[in-house]
Design a protein around this motif. Structure first.
Motif, PDB file in Angstrom:
ATOM      1  N   GLU A 205      32.581  47.495  44.062  1.00  0.00           N
ATOM      2  CA  GLU A 205      31.574  47.335  43.560  1.00  0.00           C
ATOM      3  C   GLU A 205      30.827  48.490  42.390  1.00  0.00           C
ATOM      4  N   GLU A 238      33.934  43.431  35.282  1.00  0.00           N
ATOM      5  CA  GLU A 238      33.038  44.266  36.085  1.00  0.00           C
ATOM      6  C   GLU A 238      32.765  43.712  37.514  1.00  0.00           C
ATOM      7  N   LEU A 240      30.232  43.186  39.990  1.00  0.00           N
ATOM      8  CA  LEU A 240      28.719  43.627  40.053  1.00  0.00           C
ATOM      9  C   LEU A 240      28.414  43.707  41.662  1.00  0.00           C
TER      10      LEU A 240
END
Length: 243
Positions: A205, A238, A240
């Motif tokens: 994460e 990405e 998250l």
């Protein structure tokens, strides 16, 4: 993403029938289409006719890219006015079915050619890319580069993840982007392409990776909407949140 499918002339024929059945021109066919001027202030029946014609053409121009507009208009007028057709119903059906078969065969050959070219281009790209600084490769052929390592937990294949991403072809064409939509996407990790399922499990994460995904663990020979068969894909992702 929707899979690429072959065209259907029957869809175009249905659209033609829709326009014929809904026309409100009351048989007034004296004015050539080239001389008609339509604005928002035009009578309702003119706007209806123009709107149906435009939307039908816009939605089907890719299905019949070489449509002869003059003979289309002639056939449309004859059918609407009840004039005897130049061809019998059987002949027209045979013409349309033959055209559909020819276009489908052409489509298949085109996709086969693109699949061969894309496979070769993707393999050459991955060979060169593997030599670049920071690029690593897994046993499956997936290549990745760590942009930001992240500090949170890593997902399992059965987890739901929330990500931002951008997908590109090897020529730099962006075909999908959560950044452009202005919001991240959430999905079960085991319900996406194999390259994503494998790659995101390498992340934590808060991390940001770039993935270089061979076609056999992307969309393969089938391709997808906006993605030709056997395309190698590049994703910036990405991670998250893992849920």
């Amino acid at each position: 993403m929707k899979k690429i499918t072959t065209l259907s002339v029957s869809a175009l024929v249905s659209a033609m029938l829709l326009v014929t059945g809904c026309s409100t021109n009351n048989g007034n066919q004296e004015t050539s289409s080239q001389s008609v001027s339509v604005t928002e202030k035009s009578p309702a029946n003119e706007k209806v006719g123009y709107s149906l014609g435009y939307m039908m053409a816009e939605g089907n121009k890719e299905a019949v890219g070489d449509l002869n507009l003059d003979t289309f208009e002639k056939g449309f007028r004859d059918g609407y006015e009840g004039t005897d057709s130049a061809l019998t119903q059987e002949q027209m059906q045979e013409v349309l079915m033959t055209y559909q078969k020819e276009q489908e065969e052409k489509f298949v050959k085109d996709m086969e050619s693109k699949a061969t070219d894309n496979k070769a281009a993707g393999e050459a790209f991955l060979v060169a890319n593997a030599k670049k600084e920071g690029v690593k490769e897994t046993a499956s052929g997936l290549q990745y580069k760590v942009i930001a390592p992240g500090t949170g937990k890593s997902p399992k294949a059965t987890d739901v993840v929330e990500v931002n991403y951008e997908g590109k072809l090897i020529d730099g064409t962006v075909f999908d982007s959560s950044y452009e939509r202005g919001e991240p996407i959430e999905f079960p990790l085991n319900q996406v392409i194999a390259g994503w399922t494998e790659g995101l499990q390498l992340m934590k994460e808060g991390g940001k990776y770039e993935f270089y995904i061979p076609s056999d663990i992307a969309y393969g020979e089938a391709g997808n909407s906006g993605i030709e068969p056997n395309s190698t894909l590049i994703f910036t992702v990405e991670l998250l949140k893992v849920k």
